[in-house]
Write a protein that holds these residues in place. Sequence first.
Motif, PDB file in Angstrom:
ATOM      1  N   ARG A   1     -29.395 -47.033 -17.841  1.00  0.00           N
ATOM      2  CA  ARG A   1     -28.572 -46.107 -18.613  1.00  0.00           C
ATOM      3  C   ARG A   1     -28.554 -44.773 -17.867  1.00  0.00           C
ATOM      4  NH1 ARG A   1     -30.294 -45.392 -24.690  1.00  0.00           N
ATOM      5  NH2 ARG A   1     -29.243 -47.397 -24.827  1.00  0.00           N
ATOM      6  N   ARG A   2     -27.397 -44.169 -17.833  1.00  0.00           N
ATOM      7  CA  ARG A   2     -27.272 -42.898 -17.113  1.00  0.00           C
ATOM      8  C   ARG A   2     -26.574 -41.871 -17.991  1.00  0.00           C
ATOM      9  NH1 ARG A   2     -23.706 -44.295 -12.826  1.00  0.00           N
ATOM     10  NH2 ARG A   2     -23.148 -45.966 -14.233  1.00  0.00           N
ATOM     11  N   SER A   3     -26.969 -40.634 -17.817  1.00  0.00           N
ATOM     12  CA  SER A   3     -26.362 -39.548 -18.588  1.00  0.00           C
ATOM     13  C   SER A   3     -25.904 -38.451 -17.653  1.00  0.00           C
ATOM     14  CB  SER A   3     -27.364 -38.963 -19.576  1.00  0.00           C
ATOM     15  OG  SER A   3     -27.717 -39.916 -20.536  1.00  0.00           O
TER      16      SER A   3
ATOM     17  N   PRO B   1     -31.118 -30.511 -18.049  1.00  0.00           N
ATOM     18  CA  PRO B   1     -31.502 -31.923 -18.063  1.00  0.00           C
ATOM     19  C   PRO B   1     -31.112 -32.590 -19.384  1.00  0.00           C
ATOM     20  CG  PRO B   1     -33.375 -30.505 -17.540  1.00  0.00           C
ATOM     21  CD  PRO B   1     -32.262 -29.622 -17.969  1.00  0.00           C
ATOM     22  N   THR B   2     -30.714 -33.772 -19.294  1.00  0.00           N
ATOM     23  CA  THR B   2     -30.361 -34.544 -20.479  1.00  0.00           C
ATOM     24  C   THR B   2     -31.416 -35.618 -20.667  1.00  0.00           C
ATOM     25  OG1 THR B   2     -28.074 -34.221 -19.885  1.00  0.00           O
ATOM     26  CG2 THR B   2     -28.502 -35.868 -21.556  1.00  0.00           C
TER      27      THR B   2
ATOM     28  N   VAL C   1     -32.912 -39.098 -21.418  1.00  0.00           N
ATOM     29  CA  VAL C   1     -32.394 -40.428 -21.156  1.00  0.00           C
ATOM     30  C   VAL C   1     -33.218 -41.431 -21.928  1.00  0.00           C
ATOM     31  CG1 VAL C   1     -31.913 -42.135 -19.372  1.00  0.00           C
ATOM     32  CG2 VAL C   1     -31.673 -39.709 -18.874  1.00  0.00           C
ATOM     33  N   GLY C   2     -32.563 -42.216 -22.740  1.00  0.00           N
ATOM     34  CA  GLY C   2     -33.265 -43.174 -23.585  1.00  0.00           C
ATOM     35  C   GLY C   2     -33.798 -44.350 -22.793  1.00  0.00           C
ATOM     36  N   THR C   3     -34.745 -45.026 -23.390  1.00  0.00           N
ATOM     37  CA  THR C   3     -35.228 -46.253 -22.782  1.00  0.00           C
ATOM     38  C   THR C   3     -34.355 -47.406 -23.270  1.00  0.00           C
ATOM     39  OG1 THR C   3     -36.793 -46.407 -24.572  1.00  0.00           O
ATOM     40  CG2 THR C   3     -37.621 -45.542 -22.504  1.00  0.00           C
ATOM     41  N   PRO C   4     -34.214 -48.420 -22.456  1.00  0.00           N
ATOM     42  CA  PRO C   4     -33.339 -49.525 -22.861  1.00  0.00           C
ATOM     43  C   PRO C   4     -33.863 -50.237 -24.094  1.00  0.00           C
ATOM     44  CG  PRO C   4     -34.553 -50.062 -20.868  1.00  0.00           C
ATOM     45  CD  PRO C   4     -34.813 -48.623 -21.154  1.00  0.00           C
TER      46      PRO C   4
ATOM     47  N   THR D   1     -22.905 -40.603 -21.729  1.00  0.00           N
ATOM     48  CA  THR D   1     -23.909 -41.612 -21.437  1.00  0.00           C
ATOM     49  C   THR D   1     -23.226 -42.948 -21.184  1.00  0.00           C
ATOM     50  OG1 THR D   1     -25.530 -40.498 -22.819  1.00  0.00           O
ATOM     51  CG2 THR D   1     -25.964 -42.797 -22.316  1.00  0.00           C
TER      52      THR D   1
ATOM     53  N   ASP E   1     -24.194 -33.280 -13.264  1.00  0.00           N
ATOM     54  CA  ASP E   1     -25.408 -33.879 -12.720  1.00  0.00           C
ATOM     55  C   ASP E   1     -25.680 -35.152 -13.497  1.00  0.00           C
ATOM     56  OD1 ASP E   1     -26.405 -32.088 -10.641  1.00  0.00           O
ATOM     57  OD2 ASP E   1     -26.328 -30.622 -12.271  1.00  0.00           O
ATOM     58  N   LEU E   2     -26.313 -36.063 -12.843  1.00  0.00           N
ATOM     59  CA  LEU E   2     -26.524 -37.358 -13.466  1.00  0.00           C
ATOM     60  C   LEU E   2     -28.010 -37.664 -13.550  1.00  0.00           C
ATOM     61  CD1 LEU E   2     -23.837 -39.449 -11.581  1.00  0.00           C
ATOM     62  CD2 LEU E   2     -23.640 -38.400 -13.816  1.00  0.00           C
ATOM     63  N   GLU E   3     -28.372 -38.358 -14.588  1.00  0.00           N
ATOM     64  CA  GLU E   3     -29.743 -38.838 -14.700  1.00  0.00           C
ATOM     65  C   GLU E   3     -29.723 -40.346 -14.788  1.00  0.00           C
ATOM     66  OE1 GLU E   3     -32.452 -37.234 -17.332  1.00  0.00           O
ATOM     67  OE2 GLU E   3     -32.145 -35.152 -16.683  1.00  0.00           O
ATOM     68  N   TYR E   4     -30.751 -40.907 -14.277  1.00  0.00           N
ATOM     69  CA  TYR E   4     -30.769 -42.360 -14.156  1.00  0.00           C
ATOM     70  C   TYR E   4     -32.000 -42.943 -14.817  1.00  0.00           C
ATOM     71  CZ  TYR E   4     -27.143 -41.554 -10.836  1.00  0.00           C
ATOM     72  OH  TYR E   4     -25.978 -41.170 -10.265  1.00  0.00           O
ATOM     73  N   SER E   5     -31.794 -44.061 -15.460  1.00  0.00           N
ATOM     74  CA  SER E   5     -32.913 -44.749 -16.084  1.00  0.00           C
ATOM     75  C   SER E   5     -32.759 -46.239 -15.897  1.00  0.00           C
ATOM     76  CB  SER E   5     -32.955 -44.397 -17.574  1.00  0.00           C
ATOM     77  OG  SER E   5     -33.721 -45.330 -18.280  1.00  0.00           O
ATOM     78  N   PRO E   6     -33.258 -46.757 -14.779  1.00  0.00           N
ATOM     79  CA  PRO E   6     -33.161 -48.206 -14.592  1.00  0.00           C
ATOM     80  C   PRO E   6     -33.951 -48.937 -15.663  1.00  0.00           C
ATOM     81  CG  PRO E   6     -34.225 -47.150 -12.687  1.00  0.00           C
ATOM     82  CD  PRO E   6     -34.014 -46.091 -13.726  1.00  0.00           C
ATOM     83  N   ALA E   7     -33.461 -50.090 -16.071  1.00  0.00           N
ATOM     84  CA  ALA E   7     -34.130 -50.848 -17.123  1.00  0.00           C
ATOM     85  C   ALA E   7     -35.514 -51.308 -16.680  1.00  0.00           C
ATOM     86  CB  ALA E   7     -33.282 -52.042 -17.526  1.00  0.00           C
TER      87      ALA E   7
ATOM     88  N   PHE F   1     -17.739 -41.483 -12.901  1.00  0.00           N
ATOM     89  CA  PHE F   1     -18.601 -41.666 -14.069  1.00  0.00           C
ATOM     90  C   PHE F   1     -17.782 -41.888 -15.332  1.00  0.00           C
ATOM     91  CE2 PHE F   1     -21.171 -40.435 -17.648  1.00  0.00           C
ATOM     92  CZ  PHE F   1     -22.411 -40.956 -17.342  1.00  0.00           C
TER      93      PHE F   1
END
Lengths: 411, 287
Positions: free
Chosen positions: A106-108, A115-116, A118-121, A317, B5-11, B61
């Motif tokens: 997931r990306r924001s 900073p935003t 970011v939730g966990t999946p 998001t 700006d982007l933030e990333y959260s890989p599963a 995006f």
Amino acid sequence: MIDSPVDNTTQRAAGSAVVVGRAGLQTLVDVLATRGYTVLGPTVRDGAIIHSKITSLDDLPQGWGDTQEAGRYRLRRRGDDALFGFASGAQSAKPTLYPTSVMLGRRSRNGNGAPTSVGTPPADAGESGDGASAGPYALLGVRSCDLHAIGIHDWVLGGRPDAGPDPDYERRRRDLFLVAVTCGDPSGTCFCASMGTGPRPDRGYDLALTELLDDQTHQFLLEPGSPLGANVLAQLPGRPAEDADLAAAHQVAQSAAGRMGRTLDTDGLREILYSAVNSLVWEDIAARCLACENCTMVCPTCFCTSIDDTTDLTGTTTERRRVWDSCFSSAFSGVHGRSIRTTVASRYRQWMTHKLASWIDQFGTSGCVGCGRCITWCPASIDLTAEAANLRAERNGANGAQASRALRRTT
Amino acid sequence: MTRTDLEYSPAAAGDEAMLPSPYRITQRREDTADTVTLAMEPLSGEQPSFVAGSFMMVEAFGVGEVPISISGDPTRPGPLEHTIRDVGAVTHALVDSEPGTVLGVRGPYGNGWNVADGVGGDLVVVAGGIGLAPLRPALLEAFSRRGDFDRVVLLYGARRSEDVLYADQLVAWRERFDIDVQITVDYRTPDWDGRVGLVTGLVPRAGFDPNRTLALVCGPEVMMRLVATSLIDRGVPASRVRLSMERNMHCGVGLCGHCQLRELFLCVDGPVLSYDRLDPLMTVPEL
């Protein structure tokens, strides 16, 4: 990967095999649960055999069999107490190892540089096991055709030299405990004997189970296929298998191999398909095919996926998921503004040619394991084995009637 | 699109391979009315090296992700360059992006032209329309070692004069005198006093030795097929004629199945393939 056909002809030596009764089989389920596995096994639901979480032998389809034909699937009462007396249901191991939808991340973004969060999946785990936190799984009752399909996916998705691996598949596969079962009662659409992929599991399992049922006894032969399987087997109450048990198991497989409802002649099939690109058979199939994608969904080896992004309404998001896709949609071959395969004929040709021919070039084996699901679950009753035979007949020119039937349908 | 700006959260570990990295647009050059070249730099970390002919997945995006060939110089470090034509929702968003915008980029993916295979002989580059973009890195690579080749020929066809890509560079290349640049347009307009006709028509008269030629071709599929046939008619072996194929490149790593051309996964086996391999596949409609 699995590179040689199953040997259904040779009776095996007793070795480390064990025979257990119903209580012993229940202990197997209990032991696997105690070891942290979610045990998935066959259950009856909505008039079909469905993989579900099981805790007890009572959850299994005792006394149920099935009748399968092209476009037809019905459960039937067997008249005995068999626990595994049916053929492949719609689900293979694919939904467990390669779920329909997997979260990749997931990306924001934000508009002012702050900073935003970011939730966990979400661990949206279902019985088919979506979400990385689900599992590990133990699959009870995996058919030999499906074992071979897993072997194919281990190569296709598990990091072949030219591509991958798929990290989610690797994780799920690594943790999987496989209890295979010898098919004792194949269906009308089965043809694993033609593909050399069954009916008796020959490798790739932790434990292989053969149900031995007669008027007097109801027993299960368990053969270890891995150190982990042997370790689990040692915890079960049973007796060492004797030659008579092995002979009985051999007989179950032999009998099943002789009762396949379909056959597929694989000799020279790759060349036949490659040379049939302009065949009228494709038009004939397209006149019936709904391009509904059922065959690709139930196929245990079909692996095509789409990388899908879903963005929330505010546009800040986005979630990226890997979801099943199918070569039967027009978008599948889409390049800017158009589709390469606009006709259903070209899409069926792509699917069947990939499955039976180009798969061999890509991965060294056929992409078909003879489970028959694509035939059973086709709403238009299209039969892969019959169409392959049509293409062969057309090539041989030996079946003028077949070719003219195709011609009539298209003109 | 605003500066973002982007933030990333890989599963989970490993999944980040399917997630784009953020790149900021440093420069935007309008090449034609519908085509721009974007120069980009990663927000963090090193920019990956690439081979001429490879592509990347470029994301606007929230809109989507498309495969775009790299059009920059593979022999020099510098910003990543993509030449993008406005043909759909995603490319429209990309073409509209101003400097400062952060885009998502994955890759590079696929093989390359392997220009070095032409060393010691003639290099013939044939491009149609935006097909010049993936060939630009090959030309720049050849120029960086110009002495290793005998003749270098560029045959370029555009629809109209206003569609000619990299016009300034074409002029500059022509002025080098060590590259034979021939340009043709399909339709004459008042401002064009050059050649009119299909790029295919340039092949028979171009100056190169077919027996010692490596030919690189990129453009619409029908143009590539006609050019390949024309080159082969002149005596260039089919194995020395290379085409850059376009299909639905989607994952980029040979797993998703979309870009298959019979036994080929074009994102890993291609996009560049020689015509001896492609001939039986390109002549079948909808394969």
